[in-house]
Design an enzyme around this catalytic site. Structure first.
Site, PDB file in Angstrom:
ATOM      1  N   GLN A   4       1.097   4.385  -7.978  1.00 34.34           N
ATOM      2  CA  GLN A   4      -0.205   4.245  -7.314  1.00 34.34           C
ATOM      3  C   GLN A   4      -0.446   5.417  -6.356  1.00 34.34           C
ATOM      4  O   GLN A   4      -1.559   5.942  -6.273  1.00 34.34           O
ATOM      5  CB  GLN A   4      -0.236   2.923  -6.564  1.00 34.34           C
ATOM      6  CG  GLN A   4      -1.459   2.709  -5.714  1.00 34.34           C
ATOM      7  CD  GLN A   4      -1.551   1.282  -5.220  1.00 34.34           C
ATOM      8  OE1 GLN A   4      -1.973   0.403  -5.948  1.00 34.34           O
ATOM      9  NE2 GLN A   4      -1.161   1.041  -3.985  1.00 34.34           N
ATOM     10  N   HIS A  61       3.288  -8.337   5.180  1.00 34.37           N
ATOM     11  CA  HIS A  61       4.714  -8.421   5.528  1.00 34.37           C
ATOM     12  C   HIS A  61       5.068  -7.139   6.284  1.00 34.37           C
ATOM     13  O   HIS A  61       4.206  -6.273   6.518  1.00 34.37           O
ATOM     14  CB  HIS A  61       5.564  -8.601   4.262  1.00 34.37           C
ATOM     15  CG  HIS A  61       5.256  -7.611   3.180  1.00 34.37           C
ATOM     16  ND1 HIS A  61       5.482  -6.256   3.310  1.00 34.37           N
ATOM     17  CD2 HIS A  61       4.703  -7.767   1.945  1.00 34.37           C
ATOM     18  CE1 HIS A  61       5.116  -5.628   2.221  1.00 34.37           C
ATOM     19  NE2 HIS A  61       4.624  -6.527   1.367  1.00 34.37           N
ATOM     20  N   SER A  83       7.422  -7.560  -0.756  1.00 37.74           N
ATOM     21  CA  SER A  83       6.224  -7.633  -1.594  1.00 37.74           C
ATOM     22  C   SER A  83       5.533  -8.959  -1.321  1.00 37.74           C
ATOM     23  O   SER A  83       6.202  -9.984  -1.097  1.00 37.74           O
ATOM     24  CB  SER A  83       6.617  -7.557  -3.076  1.00 37.74           C
ATOM     25  OG  SER A  83       5.535  -7.987  -3.875  1.00 37.74           O
ATOM     26  N   HIS A  98       3.754  -3.691   5.028  1.00 38.09           N
ATOM     27  CA  HIS A  98       2.382  -3.350   5.421  1.00 38.09           C
ATOM     28  C   HIS A  98       2.338  -2.911   6.892  1.00 38.09           C
ATOM     29  O   HIS A  98       1.647  -1.967   7.250  1.00 38.09           O
ATOM     30  CB  HIS A  98       1.451  -4.557   5.270  1.00 38.09           C
ATOM     31  CG  HIS A  98       1.314  -5.069   3.865  1.00 38.09           C
ATOM     32  ND1 HIS A  98       1.801  -6.289   3.461  1.00 38.09           N
ATOM     33  CD2 HIS A  98       0.733  -4.532   2.767  1.00 38.09           C
ATOM     34  CE1 HIS A  98       1.516  -6.491   2.187  1.00 38.09           C
ATOM     35  NE2 HIS A  98       0.870  -5.432   1.738  1.00 38.09           N
ATOM     36  N   MET A 136      -4.044  -5.802   0.294  1.00 36.62           N
ATOM     37  CA  MET A 136      -4.618  -7.014  -0.307  1.00 36.62           C
ATOM     38  C   MET A 136      -4.180  -8.244   0.490  1.00 36.62           C
ATOM     39  O   MET A 136      -4.256  -9.371  -0.011  1.00 36.62           O
ATOM     40  CB  MET A 136      -4.207  -7.126  -1.772  1.00 36.62           C
ATOM     41  CG  MET A 136      -4.776  -5.975  -2.598  1.00 36.62           C
ATOM     42  SD  MET A 136      -4.923  -6.332  -4.343  1.00 36.62           S
ATOM     43  CE  MET A 136      -3.231  -6.593  -4.772  1.00 36.62           C
ATOM     44  N   GLY A 137      -3.697  -8.017   1.717  1.00 35.22           N
ATOM     45  CA  GLY A 137      -3.343  -9.147   2.578  1.00 35.22           C
ATOM     46  C   GLY A 137      -1.985  -9.737   2.238  1.00 35.22           C
ATOM     47  O   GLY A 137      -1.168  -9.104   1.581  1.00 35.22           O
TER      48      GLY A 137
HETATM   49  P1  AMP Z   1      -0.701  -4.401  -1.333  1.00 33.97           P
HETATM   50  O1  AMP Z   1      -1.272  -5.299  -0.297  1.00 33.97           O
HETATM   51  O2  AMP Z   1       0.483  -4.968  -2.025  1.00 33.97           O
HETATM   52  O3  AMP Z   1      -1.738  -3.837  -2.261  1.00 33.97           O
HETATM   53  O4  AMP Z   1      -0.116  -3.153  -0.554  1.00 33.97           O
HETATM   54  C1  AMP Z   1      -0.871  -2.448   0.390  1.00 33.97           C
HETATM   55  C2  AMP Z   1      -0.114  -1.212   0.773  1.00 33.97           C
HETATM   56  O5  AMP Z   1       1.155  -1.588   1.312  1.00 33.97           O
HETATM   57  C3  AMP Z   1       0.186  -0.283  -0.435  1.00 33.97           C
HETATM   58  O6  AMP Z   1       0.037   1.053  -0.016  1.00 33.97           O
HETATM   59  C4  AMP Z   1       1.621  -0.611  -0.741  1.00 33.97           C
HETATM   60  O7  AMP Z   1       2.319   0.442  -1.381  1.00 33.97           O
HETATM   61  C5  AMP Z   1       2.172  -0.865   0.649  1.00 33.97           C
HETATM   62  N1  AMP Z   1       3.400  -1.654   0.563  1.00 33.97           N
HETATM   63  C6  AMP Z   1       3.588  -2.809  -0.114  1.00 33.97           C
HETATM   64  N2  AMP Z   1       4.867  -3.220  -0.010  1.00 33.97           N
HETATM   65  C7  AMP Z   1       5.502  -2.300   0.761  1.00 33.97           C
HETATM   66  C8  AMP Z   1       6.843  -2.147   1.221  1.00 33.97           C
HETATM   67  N3  AMP Z   1       7.794  -3.022   0.923  1.00 33.97           N
HETATM   68  N4  AMP Z   1       7.141  -1.071   1.990  1.00 33.97           N
HETATM   69  C9  AMP Z   1       6.185  -0.149   2.301  1.00 33.97           C
HETATM   70  N5  AMP Z   1       4.889  -0.226   1.889  1.00 33.97           N
HETATM   71  C10 AMP Z   1       4.560  -1.287   1.125  1.00 33.97           C
END
Ligand code: AMP
Length: 282
Positions: free
Chosen positions: A155, A34, A187, A37, A30-31
Site C-alpha cells: 500500500q 491500536h 492489526s 495507528h 479505518m478506525g
Molecule cells: P488501517 O486502519 O488498517 O487501514 O491502517 C491505517 C494506517 O495504519 C495504515 O497506514 C497502516 O499501514 C497503519 N498500520 C496498521 N497497522 C499498523 C501497525 N501494526 N504498525 C504500524 N502501522 C500500522
C-alpha cells in the site's frame, strides 16, 4: 481534539491554520485503533504542528463483502485514544460525504505492476479503491506529510506511485510496524481471532524471522516453499503468498544479490481472517 463530519467545515478550519503557515500531518485510518495507528499519530506530532486523523471504513477497497461487514467499529474508544495522543483534528465522514453521487466510479489510476503482484493479484480492485479514497482525502486535507505504516508495505508503494503520477504535493513518511510482544503485527483484524488462532498467528512473524536469518543460505524459492508449509502446519488454513521480492519494485526475486534490497511478504488466512505482514531482509 475537534471532530469534523463535513468536508466544508473541515476545510474552512484547515484554511485558517494553513494561512498561519502551520504544517499539517495526516494519518488516514479505518478506525478500530491500536498502538500501530497511535504510533503514526505520534510520528506526525513530532514533525508537524497540526495532526489530522481520519476514520473512514472505505467500501470501495473491500473486494470481500464479509470482510467489509465484519470490519470492527469502535468509534468511542478510538476518540478517547486520539484525545490521549493529543491529535488535533478527527475527520469522520459518512460514505455519502466522501462519495457524493457519481464519485464512486472513477477512471482507474495507472499503478503498473503493483496492481497485479501480491495483494494486487489476490484482492482485485483493492488498490484502486485505496487510491480513490486516499486521493480524495489528500485533496480535502492537503497535508504537508502523509503517515502510513510499513505493515501495509505494498500500500505504501502504491500511494507513493499515486503521489508521483498525480503530482500531489505531499511527502510520504513510512512508519515501522508496531508488534505485539510475541511479534504478531498489530492489526484491527486481530480482534476477530479466537484465543487459539491468536497464538497460532505468531507463525507469520516467526517465518519472516526465519526467512530473514536464512538469506543467502538457500534460494528464495526454497525459503518461500518452506515458510508456506510451516504456516499451514501451524494452523493457517490458506496461504495466499509467501514472497521474496525486490523491495522497490515488488517484483519477485529469483536469487539474492548484493545490490538489491529485498523484502519478504506474507498474506495468509487463519480461519476466515486474512493477515498480512512483511520484513525487510537487508
Ligand atoms: P488501517 O486502519 O488498517 O487501514 O491502517 C491505517 C494506517 O495504519 C495504515 O497506514 C497502516 O499501514 C497503519 N498500520 C496498521 N497497522 C499498523 C501497525 N501494526 N504498525 C504500524 N502501522 C500500522
Amino acid at each position: 481534539m475537534i471532530i469534523f463530519k463535513k468536508i466544508s467545515a473541515l476545510q474552512h478550519h484547515l484554511d485558517s491554520l494553513k494561512s498561519s503557515k502551520k504544517a499539517i500531518g495526516f494519518v488516514p485510518t479505518m478506525g478500530a485503533l491500536h498502538d500501530g495507528h497511535l504510533l503514526l499519530v505520534q510520528q506526525s506530532k513530532t514533525v508537524c504542528e497540526v495532526t489530522v486523523v481520519s476514520i473512514f471504513v472505505n467500501p470501495t477497497q473491500f473486494n470481500d463483502l464479509t470482510d467489509f461487514e465484519k470490519y470492527p467499529v469502535t468509534i468511542e474508544k478510538d476518540c478517547l485514544q486520539l484525545e490521549q495522543q493529543h491529535a488535533d483534528i478527527l475527520f469522520l465522514p459518512s460514505v455519502t460525504e466522501m462519495y457524493p453521487e457519481g464519485m464512486m466510479n472513477q477512471k482507474p489510476f495507472d499503478l503498473g505492476i503493483l496492481e497485479t503482484v501480491l495483494d494486487g493479484h489476490y484482492r482485485p480492485g483493492h488498490f484502486q479503491g485505496v487510491c480513490q479514497v486516499v486521493k480524495r482525502l489528500l485533496d480535502i486535507v492537503q497535508p504537508k506529510q502523509l503517515f502510513l505504516g510499513q505493515k501495509d508495505y505494498q500500500q505504501c508503494k502504491v500511494i507513493q506511485r499515486l503521489i508521483t503520477v498525480t503530482g500531489i504535493n505531499a511527502s510520504l513518511v513510512i512508519v515501522p510496524t508496531q508488534r505485539e510482544k510475541d511479534g504478531l503485527a498489530m492489526s484491527s483484524r486481530n480482534v476477530r481471532l479466537t484465543d487459539e488462532q491468536r497464538l497460532q498467528a505468531t507463525a507469520i512473524y516467526q517465518q519472516l524471522i526465519h526467512v530473514r536469518d536464512s538469506v543467502g543460505t538457500v534460494s528464495p524459492l526454497y525459503l518461500t516453499q518452506q515458510a508456506t508449509a510451516a504456516l499451514l502446519h501451524s494452523g493457517f488454513s490458506k496461504v495466499d503468498y509467501v514472497a521474496i521480492a525486490d523491495a522497490e519494485s515488488l517484483e519477485p526475486l529469483q536469487s539474492f544479490s548484493d545490490n538489491k534490497k529485498a523484502i519478504a511478504l506474507i498474506a495468509a488466512f487463519i480461519g476466515n481472517v486474512r493477515l498480512i505482514d512483511n520484513m525487510l531482509l537487508r
